[in-house]
Design a protein around this motif. Structure first.
Motif: not given
Ligand code: ADP
Ligand code: TRP
Length: 322
Positions: A15, A144, A146, A183, A193
């Motif tokens: 995404h 990101g 998180d 984001i 996701k």
């Molecule tokens: P998800 O939370 O959708 O499962 P992932 O944990 O697989 O996503 O994250 C893959 C990468 O994308 C990581 O570096 C994460 O920090 C970044 N990422 C995921 N969601 C966001 C967001 N909403 N804003 C910024 N970065 C994000």
């Protein structure tokens, strides 16, 4: 030259949070010349238990990365499970990782709170991630916000190992873009996701239009001035895709009153759709050429393994293993 490394878990369709938070910064950094990017399929084990689905998401993410600009001539690109040494390293460093450190992990606590089964994989997830990073002598990890805590844990683990067994690992730092750190998703929470609030990078036009037009707004009439226009979700998202002056114009019109939410969302959809148009074309081209994609991953594995084997040999020796 600093070594850059990042991974994305194939647990769903990528995404725009993944794109702006991780992929685009990583792709911009590849020009520097020492970039290592991988598909974290071992990490998907705690989220997915369907083999076909895992393979399909893995393939999809490979296409996404390449379509969005990952250049295999500049960056090493591979699938995590093609280098199983990472599991061996997980054991070595896991044996030094305090329970308390893992118990404090937000991602673990959040997932348990959301009702996921607590299992060893979920609990050990940050250790596997630390192994990913340490195995490749990584200096910088673009992610990101998180993932910030996971990087702090990685540093703690690397330092503890180095103190216990002697200098073995490079201690990495995260690179988090302040403006793109989180984001927001369709519901205003962090886009993820696992929250079902995503705008996919690639997908069906009609379905995506519907998602964007379905963003819930408040009940103020179009004519009403909206002094909080900068907080509006569609405005925030539009800023990602539209040229600065265009996004500012929409924000000003919303603030002044007279712009309806429907028109704002329509503009958001158009700018979003056009933004990814060239990547969409590239992705279709790559999807028609699976041999090329396989070859890229094979080449990447060979290059990544050369680094992994050296680090692994150093780590084994440091702790008195074979
Ligand atoms: P998800 O939370 O959708 O499962 P992932 O944990 O697989 O996503 O994250 C893959 C990468 O994308 C990581 O570096 C994460 O920090 C970044 N990422 C995921 N969601 C966001 C967001 N909403 N804003 C910024 N970065 C994000
Ligand atoms: N845990 C990361 C995520 O969910 C993905 C990931 C796995 C990763 N290993 C990594 C990211 C190593 C950076 C470095 O987003």
């Amino acid at each position: 030259m600093p070594r850059i490394l990042t991974g994305i878990t194939p647990s769903g369709t990528l995404h725009i949070g993944n794109y702006f938070g991780a992929m685009r910064p990583a792709i911009e950094l590849q020009a520097g010349g020492d970039a290592y990017y991988f598909i974290a399929d071992y990490h998907s084990m705690t989220a997915i238990t369907d083999a076909q689905e895992r393979m399909a998401f893995t393939r999809g993410i490979a296409l996404d990365w390449l379509a969005c600009g990952l250049d295999p001539a500049k960056a090493v690109f591979w699938r995590q499970s093609d280098i199983p040494e990472v599991c061996e390293l997980t054991w070595l460093i896991g044996s030094l990782t305090p329970m308390g450190l893992l118990e404090r992990a937000h991602s673990y606590k959040d997932k348990i709170a959301k009702g996921l089964d607590a299992n060893f994989g979920l609990f050990a997830y940050p250790v596997l991630m630390a192994a990913d990073i340490l195995l490749f002598d990584t200096n910088i990890v673009p992610v990101g916000k998180d993932q910030k805590q996971h990087l702090e844990m990685t540093r703690d683990i690397a330092i503890k190992f180095n103190l216990t067994y002697g200098e073995t690992f490079v201690v990495p730092v995260e690179r988090i873009s302040e403006t793109l750190a989180v984001i927001p998703g369709l519901d205003g929470q962090k886009m993820s996701k696992s929250y079902g609030n995503t705008i996919e990078i690639f997908g069906d036009e009609k379905a995506l239009r519907k998602k964007i037009m379905g963003i819930v707004m408040d009940s103020r009439t179009p004519a009403e001035p909206k002094p909080d226009a900068d907080k509006n979700l569609a405005v925030q998202l539009l800023k990602l895709f539209a040229p600065k002056d265009v996004a500012a114009d929409f924000e000003n019109r919303l603030r002044a009153g007279g712009l309806g939410y429907g028109d704002l969302k329509k503009a958001l959809f158009e700018h979003y759709w056009n933004f990814f148009a060239p990547y969409r074309a590239k992705r279709a081209e790559l999807a028609a050429n699976p041999d090329y994609v396989d070859q890229v991953l094979r080449d990447g594995t060979v290059r990544a393994r050369a680094v992994a084997e050296k680090t692994m040999a150093r780590a084994r020796k440091a702790c008195g293993l074979r």
